[in-house]
Design a protein around this motif. Structure first.
Motif, PDB file in Angstrom:
ATOM      1  N   ILE A  39       0.839  -1.201   0.000  1.00 29.46           N
ATOM      2  CA  ILE A  39       0.000   0.000   0.000  1.00 29.46           C
ATOM      3  C   ILE A  39       0.875   1.253   0.000  1.00 29.46           C
ATOM      4  N   ILE A  40       1.865   1.295   0.894  1.00 26.17           N
ATOM      5  CA  ILE A  40       2.754   2.466   0.968  1.00 26.17           C
ATOM      6  C   ILE A  40       3.602   2.576  -0.290  1.00 26.17           C
ATOM      7  N   SER A  41       4.058   1.446  -0.824  1.00 23.48           N
ATOM      8  CA  SER A  41       4.836   1.459  -2.065  1.00 23.48           C
ATOM      9  C   SER A  41       4.040   2.079  -3.208  1.00 23.48           C
ATOM     10  N   GLU A  42       2.723   1.753  -3.281  1.00 25.20           N
ATOM     11  CA  GLU A  42       1.881   2.316  -4.328  1.00 25.20           C
ATOM     12  C   GLU A  42       1.720   3.825  -4.140  1.00 25.20           C
ATOM     13  N   LEU A  43       1.576   4.281  -2.886  1.00 23.13           N
ATOM     14  CA  LEU A  43       1.461   5.718  -2.637  1.00 23.13           C
ATOM     15  C   LEU A  43       2.725   6.461  -3.059  1.00 23.13           C
ATOM     16  N   GLY A  59      -7.424  -0.509 -11.424  1.00 23.19           N
ATOM     17  CA  GLY A  59      -6.114  -0.870 -10.877  1.00 23.19           C
ATOM     18  C   GLY A  59      -6.043  -0.579  -9.386  1.00 23.19           C
ATOM     19  N   PHE A  60      -4.873  -0.751  -8.835  1.00 24.72           N
ATOM     20  CA  PHE A  60      -4.667  -0.587  -7.392  1.00 24.72           C
ATOM     21  C   PHE A  60      -4.358   0.878  -7.110  1.00 24.72           C
ATOM     22  N   GLY A  61      -5.402   1.778  -7.329  1.00 20.92           N
ATOM     23  CA  GLY A  61      -5.228   3.197  -7.130  1.00 20.92           C
ATOM     24  C   GLY A  61      -5.702   3.630  -5.760  1.00 20.92           C
ATOM     25  N   LEU A  62      -5.971   4.974  -5.623  1.00 17.55           N
ATOM     26  CA  LEU A  62      -6.320   5.508  -4.309  1.00 17.55           C
ATOM     27  C   LEU A  62      -7.642   4.953  -3.794  1.00 17.55           C
ATOM     28  N   ASN A  63      -8.659   4.817  -4.682  1.00 20.66           N
ATOM     29  CA  ASN A  63      -9.940   4.268  -4.236  1.00 20.66           C
ATOM     30  C   ASN A  63      -9.811   2.821  -3.783  1.00 20.66           C
ATOM     31  N   GLN A  64      -8.959   2.055  -4.500  1.00 26.96           N
ATOM     32  CA  GLN A  64      -8.742   0.666  -4.100  1.00 26.96           C
ATOM     33  C   GLN A  64      -7.996   0.584  -2.768  1.00 26.96           C
ATOM     34  N   ILE A  65      -7.028   1.490  -2.568  1.00 29.31           N
ATOM     35  CA  ILE A  65      -6.325   1.542  -1.283  1.00 29.31           C
ATOM     36  C   ILE A  65      -7.307   1.888  -0.165  1.00 29.31           C
ATOM     37  N   ILE A 123      -8.208  -0.351   3.114  1.00 25.81           N
ATOM     38  CA  ILE A 123      -8.068   0.153   4.481  1.00 25.81           C
ATOM     39  C   ILE A 123      -9.384  -0.006   5.248  1.00 25.81           C
ATOM     40  N   ASN A 124     -10.527   0.238   4.558  1.00 25.23           N
ATOM     41  CA  ASN A 124     -11.834   0.089   5.200  1.00 25.23           C
ATOM     42  C   ASN A 124     -12.066  -1.344   5.669  1.00 25.23           C
TER      43      ASN A 124
END
Length: 565
Positions: A477-481, A526-532, A536-537
């Protein structure tokens, strides 16, 4: 006038004392940093790589604050040497090259010799890029000559001889072999004497002098079996096997080839990471699939119930409308209100299902990462190495050195290293070995360059470990950010901050980039902000984005910690 002179005398005395205290403080810090570097090197040689990396990074931060190029170079070299021992050759190259930049700003010829020699080792014996490796060996030789260290000169010439002989350029390696033969009694130890005997065997094999080649190979193997240097012994087995095939002693050749394979496998097993439990992975995947199926079934049932309820409400409405106009209006309003609630309920259910599907899908991907990385490293890579070896044996046996076979061997070797690098990318070994915080610190260091600098800040010790799956989820998750910052933010500074509060991990990722309008934030594939955010939810966490155009972006995450059992 008298008091003015006293004032200036006292001021001068105060400045002198201040400068003295500052100099003593700086000398003390320099001494402590040097001691940290020495202790990190000792721990590395004792194979305590985790503590060595922690101390060497601590030493690096202090050396940077001191602006001491020599200590900075030494710290980078120690970090690189640790990754070298852990077979993380790309990371080792990265830190060796950083160390070399600072070493070149000093007059420390010993350190320059050391770093160039280490770079030569990686390029020649791990990446098989001999031209680069020989270049660094020759640079190393120049610095060892400048420092007039005969033992360093001897070892460097030994490495150059080995590199040239390994690519069958015996005429270029011969002058260096003559030198090490001449001075080996003064500088040889258990490791170098085995290598020296093997190199002489390779040279006389090249000259087809069977008796001398046999003597040197057998002597190298005897010394290697009596000592503790497994790596040089395995090379001696391999080269002697090639020589025996060349002289048509096939039975003995296969025996030494077998010994080489067994010893090489033993060496690899000693360095191998903990294996993944494939059966457990398959069970976990099945559980995720069943969970998705249950969610879909539950959704269909609830949807059907709601549809039936809507039908009943419509029927009641029609019946009542036929009775009274006022009652029709009343029930019409009631029906519309009820329908809106049902739609909102359906949307909430669909949103929850989507979040669970995303989480299950990503968890499955992470499990597949582990499985594929282990399969590539433990099976495909080994098969490619074996194929290259057997092809070498075949070409030696049949005295066939055609260009096609040579290119095939090179392709197999290149494929082996690419597969190994791919397995490390799929499953970062640093995360598995040393944990989340150490891996994130390294991730910030690796992503920093002349365009953007990532600052890492954590109140949690790098040695802290959580649940393995939890660490992997948070790492990706942090790597994607961080990747989003590099790709889209146009920032030159970014910061990753972590801390533990009441059994929760609080993460802040910020940058000084171009920012964006929050109300224009759209769902993307893809594994974007909404997916992150969805992920998290499902972890019962909180996800918050703070951003404005030209004012940068700040992302705050709070997630309950899953501790290791």
């Amino acid at each position: 006038m008298y008091y003015q002179r006293i004032y200036y005398l006292l001021l001068a005395l105060f400045i002198s004392v201040t400068n003295l205290v500052y100099a003593q403080t700086e000398n003390s810090l320099h001494t402590k940093t040097t001691a940290l570097t020495q202790e990190a090197t000792r721990l590395m040689r004792a194979e305590n790589y985790e503590k060595s990396l922690i101390l060497s990074r601590h030493a690096l931060s202090k050396a940077i604050s001191l602006k001491d190029n020599n200590l900075i170079a030494l710290s980078y070299n120690t970090i690189a040497a640790n990754f070298d021992q852990l077979a993380e050759y790309e990371k080792a190259l990265f830190y060796y090259k950083k160390g070399l930049v600072y070493a070149n700003k000093t007059n420390n010829n010993h350190l320059k010799n050391w770093i160039h020699n280490n770079l030569g080792n990686i390029y020649c014996f791990d990446k098989k890029e001999y031209s680069k490796g020989i270049y660094h060996y020759k640079e190393s030789l120049e610095y060892s000559i400048k420092s007039a260290d005969s033992s360093e000169i001897f070892l460097t010439k030994l490495n150059i001889t080995w590199a040239y002989f390994d690519i069958n350029k015996f005429s270029l390696g011969l002058p260096y072999l003559n030198y090490i033969n001449k001075y080996h009694k003064k500088h040889s130890d258990e490791t170098t004497i085995v290598a020296l005997k093997m190199l002489n065997g390779m040279y006389y094999s090249h000259l087809n002098k069977t008796e001398k080649a046999t003597f040197y190979f057998e002597h190298a193997i005897k010394l290697g079996e009596e000592g503790n240097e497994k790596s040089d012994l395995s090379f001696a087995y391999q080269e002697y096997s090639k020589f025996l095939f060349k002289t048509n002693h096939f039975k003995e050749a296969y025996e030494y080839l077998k010994a080489y394979n067994e010893l090489t496998a033993k060496i690899n097993n000693e360095d191998k990471l903990k294996k993944l439990n494939v059966a457990g992975i398959n069970l976990e995947i099945d559980e995720y699939k069943r969970e998705i199926d249950n969610i879909k079934t539950e959704y269909k049932t609830q949807h059907q119930i709601l549809l039936e309820k809507q039908s009943k409400n419509k029927l009641y409405s029609i019946t009542i409308i036929s009775i009274l106009l006022l009652i029709i209006v009343f029930f019409y309003l009631y029906f519309q209100n009820n329908k809106l609630k049902q739609k909102n309920k359906l949307k909430n259910i669909e949103s929850k299902i989507q979040e669970n599907i995303i989480t299950a899908s990503i968890n499955g991907q992470e499990i597949e990462r582990k499985k594929i990385a282990a399969f590539l490293h433990d099976n495909i890579s080994a098969l490619l190495s074996s194929a290259a070896l057997h092809l070498s044996v075949f070409s030696t046996k049949n005295k066939n050195n055609s260009e096609e076979i040579t290119k095939t061997k090179a392709i197999l070797i290149q494929a082996h290293y690419k597969i190994r690098d791919l397995s490390h990318q799929l499953l970062p070994s640093l995360l598995a070995r040393f944990g989340l915080f150490f891996a994130l610190n390294d991730l910030c260091e690796m992503n920093s360059n002349s365009t953007i600098h990532f600052e890492y800040s954590s109140s949690v010790s790098n040695e802290t470990r959580y649940n393995e799956d939890y660490e992997m989820r948070m790492y990706f998750i942090i790597s994607e950010l961080l990747n989003n910052i590099i790709k889209h933010s146009e920032a030159n500074k970014a910061k990753l901050s972590l801390k533990e509060v009441n059994s929760q991990l609080r993460i802040v990722v910020s940058d000084n980039g171009k920012g964006f309008e929050i109300n224009q934030f759209q769902t993307i594939e893809g594994f974007g902000l909404n997916q992150i955010k969805a992920r998290i939810n499902t972890m019962n966490g909180k996800f918050k984005i703070i951003s404005k155009p030209k004012e940068g972006t700040r992302i705050e995450i709070i997630v309950p910690i899953e501790y290791a059992v």
